[in-house]
Design an enzyme around this catalytic site. Structure first.
Site, PDB file in Angstrom:
ATOM      1  N   HIS A  28      30.645  50.251  19.480  1.00 53.04           N
ATOM      2  CA  HIS A  28      31.363  49.687  20.614  1.00 53.04           C
ATOM      3  C   HIS A  28      30.390  48.804  21.379  1.00 53.04           C
ATOM      4  CE1 HIS A  28      29.332  53.287  22.154  1.00 53.04           C
ATOM      5  NE2 HIS A  28      29.314  52.707  23.337  1.00 53.04           N
ATOM      6  N   ASP A  77      21.829  49.627  34.188  1.00 57.44           N
ATOM      7  CA  ASP A  77      20.983  49.841  33.022  1.00 57.44           C
ATOM      8  C   ASP A  77      20.608  48.539  32.333  1.00 57.44           C
ATOM      9  OD1 ASP A  77      19.536  51.599  31.486  1.00 57.44           O
ATOM     10  OD2 ASP A  77      21.124  51.920  30.038  1.00 57.44           O
ATOM     11  N   GLU A 115      32.939  57.676  22.906  1.00 54.03           N
ATOM     12  CA  GLU A 115      33.741  58.895  22.978  1.00 54.03           C
ATOM     13  C   GLU A 115      35.072  58.755  22.243  1.00 54.03           C
ATOM     14  OE1 GLU A 115      32.101  60.263  27.387  1.00 54.03           O
ATOM     15  OE2 GLU A 115      34.023  59.228  27.231  1.00 54.03           O
ATOM     16  N   LYS A 125      31.577  62.869  20.364  1.00 51.30           N
ATOM     17  CA  LYS A 125      31.681  63.186  21.789  1.00 51.30           C
ATOM     18  C   LYS A 125      33.108  63.071  22.289  1.00 51.30           C
ATOM     19  CE  LYS A 125      29.519  61.997  26.226  1.00 51.30           C
ATOM     20  NZ  LYS A 125      28.586  61.076  26.920  1.00 51.30           N
ATOM     21  N   HIS A 131      38.408  64.429  34.160  1.00 48.30           N
ATOM     22  CA  HIS A 131      38.683  65.639  34.932  1.00 48.30           C
ATOM     23  C   HIS A 131      39.611  65.422  36.121  1.00 48.30           C
ATOM     24  CE1 HIS A 131      35.971  64.158  38.074  1.00 48.30           C
ATOM     25  NE2 HIS A 131      35.171  63.782  37.087  1.00 48.30           N
ATOM     26  N   GLU A 185      26.123  67.216  28.119  1.00 51.06           N
ATOM     27  CA  GLU A 185      25.447  66.144  28.831  1.00 51.06           C
ATOM     28  C   GLU A 185      25.910  66.162  30.280  1.00 51.06           C
ATOM     29  OE1 GLU A 185      26.272  62.363  27.119  1.00 51.06           O
ATOM     30  OE2 GLU A 185      25.324  62.806  25.192  1.00 51.06           O
ATOM     31  N   ASN A 186      25.092  65.643  31.167  1.00 53.37           N
ATOM     32  CA  ASN A 186      25.574  65.397  32.519  1.00 53.37           C
ATOM     33  C   ASN A 186      26.243  64.030  32.555  1.00 53.37           C
ATOM     34  OD1 ASN A 186      22.693  64.808  32.056  1.00 53.37           O
ATOM     35  ND2 ASN A 186      22.755  63.799  34.051  1.00 53.37           N
ATOM     36  N   ARG A 194      19.620  60.330  32.751  1.00 55.20           N
ATOM     37  CA  ARG A 194      18.887  59.712  31.683  1.00 55.20           C
ATOM     38  C   ARG A 194      17.491  59.374  32.131  1.00 55.20           C
ATOM     39  NH1 ARG A 194      19.141  54.373  33.392  1.00 55.20           N
ATOM     40  NH2 ARG A 194      21.054  53.783  34.452  1.00 55.20           N
TER      41      ARG A 194
END
Length: 492
Positions: free
Chosen positions: A118, A125, A209, A322, A327, A407-408, A443
């Site tokens: 992807h 970043d 994901e 993943k 949520h 993972e966070n 990260r």
């Protein structure tokens, strides 16, 4: 069902074993909760630039050394399709990634290789990498290779899952393109696979994901419900065929009405509404099941392909994928945001059961996020429950014997987040749940090495597996890890 042995062991989990057929017997094993849980750190996504150069190489070497000193087990490296095959079909350039893997190996760390099929533009970043330019050019002539919403907005972050097996790319299908790249990766990195490279995470959709691109950055704002991504002609053809098979051709004309827009809330729609929402009608249930089923079928094709390449010839490599951490609107009947993402998790349904079964079938490790999140930290009006979402997925994994890593989701360096991560990794309060196979910290970057953040992170590393680290070991680590100097300053 074939059992793939030693998947936990390949990640460095001592003598842990997972079996897709063992169900709750594996979940109740004491060793699964108390053994060492390897800790990985995500290195910056722009470590390899769009021009295939290693970014900040000296700083990277110093950072890897610092991570090793404090007890981190390994790192996660994003490997972008747009970089590797950017020059043209089957013209692969692995040189920069090979240089990074050599650095990781020299530092004595393990590596999770994340194959990103992807594109990305990650805020903060400096990472702006698209799909290969020649793939995008094909999309100019045939925009239906990309997912589309009702209004015709195309998401160019990834290819539509409906074209997986169609030879639209100079005679190759996406699955063939992914297979060719993975085979090239396997050959190029053969000396490191199973030793330094212990895991290959396969990109399954946007952000890597298993999901639809229901929340594009330029159109969506939290806590919007997102939009269904089923309006490219190939998805619509599949919907039409499935409706005909059901004897309901009128159901194959398109997605549901009254679904609002990207930033809508459920109560503003007729489809997702709590009171008599049409998600609970026969057509609604048919459409949602088809939409979710198509997504899981795509994941099945991708993980099976990866397994055929990396789980043969006694390669000790874990294949992973993943799931998303959607949520918001969890505490509602419809679970609107999850529905547009591709998970039929509305009231009366377990929207993750089918996906977890698919992971079990392919002997793959499942990675999930939200590890640092608490319900009471979220926007109350958005009916969020990252805690329930995480538990739902973990219980499904325990049910089918699927190893899970975490993972966070957000970049956090505070002790509150660290303590929640540790609690979720071991989950001692739920003895029916196995502890996690690994945890990956999101990260590494300049912020991580700021003095206050670094001290907290070092403490997190030392105490993640506090059940198996005795006082003498901790005292030794304390002496080594008392690093008040920013590691990156060694390069300036």
């Amino acid at each position: 069902m074939k059992v793939r042995a030693s998947r936990g062991d390949m990640l460095g989990n001592n003598n842990v074993r997972f079996s897709p057929t063992s169900g709750t017997s594996a979940a109740s094993s004491e060793v699964l909760r108390k053994n060492h849980v390897p800790l990985y750190v995500v290195i910056p996504s722009d470590t390899v630039t769009s021009s295939n150069k290693v970014n900040r190489a000296r700083a990277l070497q110093a950072s890897l050394k610092a991570l090793k000193i404090v007890g981190v087990d390994g790192v996660l490296l994003h490997i972008w399709w747009g970089n590797v095959e950017g020059e043209g079909p089957q013209k692969y350039d692995w040189s920069a990634y090979l240089a990074v893997v050599k650095m990781v190996n020299a530092a004595g760390l393990k590596l999770q290789a994340s194959l990103c099929f992807h594109g990305s533009s990650i805020s903060g970043d400096s990472c702006d990498i698209s799909l290969p330019s020649w793939v995008l050019r094909i999309g100019e002539g045939n925009p239906d290779i990309f997912h589309s919403d009702r209004s015709g907005h195309r998401s160019k972050e990834c290819l539509s899952l409906a074209v997986d097996e169609l030879p639209l790319f100079e005679g190759r299908s996406p699955l063939q393109m992914y297979s060719d790249l993975m085979e090239s990766f396997r050959q190029t990195f053969s000396l490191y696979l199973g030793d330094t490279i212990v895991e290959v995470m396969v990109g399954l959709g946007p952000g890597g994901e298993l999901k639809y691109p229901a929340f594009p950055d330029d159109l969506w704002r939290f806590p919007g419900i997102g939009e269904f991504q089923c309006y490219d002609k190939y998805m619509l053809e599949d919907l039409k065929n499935q409706a005909s098979l059901m004897g309901k051709p009128e159901w194959g004309l398109g997605g549901p009405e009254g679904v609002g827009s990207y930033h809508s809330w459920p109560g503003e729609t007729t489809f997702f509404n709590e009171d008599n929402g049409t998600w609970d009608t026969p057509f609604g249930k048919f459409f949602l099941s088809w939409y979710a089923g198509a997504l899981v079928s795509h994941g099945d094709r991708m993980l099976a392909l990866a397994g055929s390449i990396f789980q043969k010839d006694d390669l000790h490599v874990v294949v992973a994928g993943k799931l998303p951490g959607v949520h918001w609107w969890q505490k509602t009947k419809a679970h609107a945001a999850e529905l547009t993402t591709g998970y039929h998790n509305s009231e009366g349904m377990d929207g993750y059961d089918l996906a977890v079964q698919m992971f079990a079938k392919n002997g793959a490790l499942l990675t999930v996020s939200c590890m640092e999140m608490a319900d009471d930290e979220q926007l109350a009006e958005a009916k969020c429950s990252p805690e329930h979402l995480l538990l739902q997925i973990r219980f499904a994994c325990a049910k089918y014997g699927v190893p899970i890593s975490g993972e966070n989701s957000l970049i956090r360096f505070d002790e509150v987040a660290h303590e929640r991560i540790k609690k979720n990794v071991h989950r001692v309060s739920c003895p029916e749940l196995p502890r996690m196979a690994a945890f990956t910290f999101f990260r590494m970057g300049e912020s991580l090495f700021q003095s206050s953040h670094w001290r907290l992170f070092v403490n997190f590393v030392q105490t993640l597996n506090k059940d198996i680290v005795d006082d003498s070991e901790r005292a030794s680590l304390d002496e080594e890890c008392n690093m008040s100097v920013h590691p990156l300053k060694a390069c300036t």
